[in-house]
Scaffold this motif. Structure first.
Motif, mmCIF file in Angstrom:
data_model
loop_
_atom_site.group_PDB
_atom_site.id
_atom_site.type_symbol
_atom_site.label_atom_id
_atom_site.label_comp_id
_atom_site.label_asym_id
_atom_site.label_seq_id
_atom_site.Cartn_x
_atom_site.Cartn_y
_atom_site.Cartn_z
ATOM 1 N N ALA A 286 2.252 6.131 -7.574
ATOM 2 C CA ALA A 286 0.896 6.220 -8.144
ATOM 3 C C ALA A 286 0.895 6.512 -9.638
ATOM 4 O O ALA A 286 0.026 6.018 -10.373
ATOM 5 C CB ALA A 286 0.102 7.290 -7.392
ATOM 6 N N TYR B 81 2.620 1.543 -3.384
ATOM 7 C CA TYR B 81 1.594 1.810 -4.412
ATOM 8 C C TYR B 81 1.259 3.298 -4.447
ATOM 9 O O TYR B 81 1.146 3.901 -5.523
ATOM 10 C CB TYR B 81 0.349 0.982 -4.109
ATOM 11 C CG TYR B 81 -0.698 0.996 -5.203
ATOM 12 C CD1 TYR B 81 -0.650 0.077 -6.247
ATOM 13 C CD2 TYR B 81 -1.723 1.928 -5.190
ATOM 14 C CE1 TYR B 81 -1.603 0.086 -7.254
ATOM 15 C CE2 TYR B 81 -2.679 1.945 -6.183
ATOM 16 C CZ TYR B 81 -2.622 1.023 -7.210
ATOM 17 O OH TYR B 81 -3.570 1.044 -8.207
ATOM 18 N N ASP B 82 1.118 3.884 -3.265
ATOM 19 C CA ASP B 82 0.824 5.325 -3.205
ATOM 20 C C ASP B 82 2.005 6.160 -3.696
ATOM 21 O O ASP B 82 1.831 7.162 -4.407
ATOM 22 C CB ASP B 82 0.467 5.719 -1.771
ATOM 23 C CG ASP B 82 -0.884 5.169 -1.331
ATOM 24 O OD1 ASP B 82 -1.694 4.812 -2.214
ATOM 25 O OD2 ASP B 82 -1.118 5.067 -0.116
ATOM 26 N N LEU B 83 3.220 5.746 -3.315
ATOM 27 C CA LEU B 83 4.407 6.509 -3.705
ATOM 28 C C LEU B 83 4.679 6.445 -5.205
ATOM 29 O O LEU B 83 5.320 7.341 -5.764
ATOM 30 C CB LEU B 83 5.638 5.992 -2.940
ATOM 31 C CG LEU B 83 5.686 6.290 -1.442
ATOM 32 C CD1 LEU B 83 6.849 5.570 -0.781
ATOM 33 C CD2 LEU B 83 5.788 7.799 -1.209
ATOM 34 N N LYS C 118 5.603 -0.162 -10.325
ATOM 35 C CA LYS C 118 5.011 -0.325 -8.988
ATOM 36 C C LYS C 118 5.471 -1.642 -8.368
ATOM 37 O O LYS C 118 5.869 -1.702 -7.202
ATOM 38 C CB LYS C 118 3.479 -0.313 -9.079
ATOM 39 C CG LYS C 118 2.828 1.035 -9.333
ATOM 40 C CD LYS C 118 1.310 0.887 -9.287
ATOM 41 C CE LYS C 118 0.605 2.230 -9.332
ATOM 42 N NZ LYS C 118 0.716 2.866 -10.664
ATOM 43 N N GLU D 71 0.827 -1.214 0.000
ATOM 44 C CA GLU D 71 0.000 0.000 0.000
ATOM 45 C C GLU D 71 0.861 1.264 0.000
ATOM 46 O O GLU D 71 0.579 2.230 -0.741
ATOM 47 C CB GLU D 71 -0.930 -0.008 1.219
ATOM 48 C CG GLU D 71 -2.028 -1.049 1.120
ATOM 49 C CD GLU D 71 -2.837 -1.165 2.405
ATOM 50 O OE1 GLU D 71 -3.962 -1.660 2.340
ATOM 51 O OE2 GLU D 71 -2.316 -0.774 3.488
ATOM 52 N N LYS D 72 1.914 1.253 0.794
ATOM 53 C CA LYS D 72 2.788 2.433 0.868
ATOM 54 C C LYS D 72 3.480 2.683 -0.468
ATOM 55 O O LYS D 72 3.493 3.816 -0.974
ATOM 56 C CB LYS D 72 3.821 2.233 1.977
ATOM 57 C CG LYS D 72 4.741 3.430 2.176
ATOM 58 C CD LYS D 72 5.691 3.211 3.344
ATOM 59 C CE LYS D 72 6.604 4.419 3.530
ATOM 60 N NZ LYS D 72 7.547 4.219 4.671
ATOM 61 N N GLN E 172 -8.832 -0.621 -5.576
ATOM 62 C CA GLN E 172 -9.048 0.789 -5.850
ATOM 63 C C GLN E 172 -10.229 0.981 -6.800
ATOM 64 O O GLN E 172 -11.061 1.887 -6.612
ATOM 65 C CB GLN E 172 -7.783 1.398 -6.462
ATOM 66 C CG GLN E 172 -7.821 2.905 -6.608
ATOM 67 C CD GLN E 172 -6.509 3.442 -7.150
ATOM 68 O OE1 GLN E 172 -6.093 3.094 -8.247
ATOM 69 N NE2 GLN E 172 -5.863 4.300 -6.373
#
Length: 320
Positions: free
Chosen positions: A261, A257-259, A268, A254-255, A318
């Motif tokens: 994006a 994936y956000d970084l 990714k 999750e971390k 998502q």
């Protein structure tokens, strides 16, 4: 090539040298009146399986049951090729996997998307299984393979929706495929058993994985037989490790994936893979396992695929 290993309870384990790695993927042989093979790995592993059966003095016409826990190619890719050589055998698979064994075109397409130019070397050929030689087993159904041995099939999603685990009445053990992750035998030389989750694409679901773990735990088994690789004799340690590592895998995913994006899927996944490997390497170093230990080679292979599964899961989450 190593000799088949006795596992007790009229059972042997044949090393299939998947990806040319020792103790990577195995096939379990139940020496009963009706010879049973559990897992086949991919087609390049079939010569190792055939040699192992020969070393066990088992004729191919004696094989009655070939069981695959799920249809991922490192577990079932060679089943059609093996079946061609076993005239009296039937293949047992989860109901969701039946059509893909009969017509593996979508399996091939999906694997090519993951493995690219390496596909032929890793998996070719993938031989269709005749529909009249496929038997599906629903949740709770059984198969008697010997006078004192009955196998019970349990629907255990999480790694894949087409996954069942097989409880063995004689050993009070269970064959879990990839549902309860991967056991790394090389770490046993350092006096501990490492088990990590297997989160490969494209049906990974951490909530389902933990529910399946709870179901296995409730059975009170004495042993867990992994597709990758071998027997864990301390089931409680397996449950504890999956419950420890799985949230960390998802959290890192999750971390990252956000970084990342705005980056494509491949980037990714590489970012997630790097962070996962950093975390596990630090853990192994604390346990006294050097970076030169060949367990790292196994882990790197697995984490590359695990990272893709995590990113795929997060993308779907998502969208939903």
């Amino acid at each position: 090539m190593s000799q088949p290993k006795s596992m007790g309870y009229n059972m042997s384990l044949i090393d299939l040298y998947d990806l040319s790695l020792e103790q990577r993927t195995g096939s379990y042989i139940l020496h009963e009146k009706e010879i049973t093979v559990i897992e086949t790995s991919a087609s390049p592993s079939i010569p190792h399986l055939l040699k192992g059966l020969e070393q066990l003095d088992i004729g191919l016409d004696e094989v009655k049951h070939i069981i695959v826990t799920h249809i991922h190619l490192d577990h079932a890719g060679g089943v059609g090729l093996l079946l061609e050589k076993c005239p009296n055998a039937y293949v047992y698979v989860h109901p969701r996997g039946q059509r893909h064994l009969a017509d593996p075109s979508r399996l091939i397409q999906g694997a090519k998307a993951v493995y690219g130019d390496s596909f032929d070397h890793l998996f070719d050929p993938i031989v269709p299984v005749p529909e009249d030689r496929i038997i599906t087993k629903n949740d709770g159904e059984t198969l008697k393979v010997g006078e004192n041995r009955t196998l019970t099939f349990f629907d255990t999603p999480g790694h894949a929706k087409h996954h069942f685990s097989i409880y063995d009445s004689l050993s009070n053990g269970i064959f879990t495929g990839d549902t309860l992750g991967i056991l790394y035998p090389p770490t046993e030389t350092h006096d501990f058993e490492l088990v990590l989750p297997s989160t490969s694409p494209n049906q990974f679901d951490p909530e389902d994985m933990l529910l399946s773990l709870d179901r296995v735990e409730d059975l009170g088994v004495d042993s867990i037989f992994f597709g990758h690789y071998g027997k864990a004799q301390n089931p409680e340690s397996v449950y504890e490790q999956i419950k420890f590592w799985l949230p960390k895998f998802v959290e890192i995913g999750e971390k990252e994936y956000d970084l990342t994006a705005n980056l494509p899927f491949e980037e990714k996944a590489k970012s997630v893979e790097a962070k996962l490997y950093q975390m596990i390497s630090e853990f192994l170093e604390e346990k006294g396992v050097p970076s030169s230990d060949h367990v790292h080679q196994h882990i790197k292979v697995d984490l590359a695929i695990c990272a893709q599964g995590i990113v795929d899961y997060l993308q779907k989450k998502q969208v939903s």
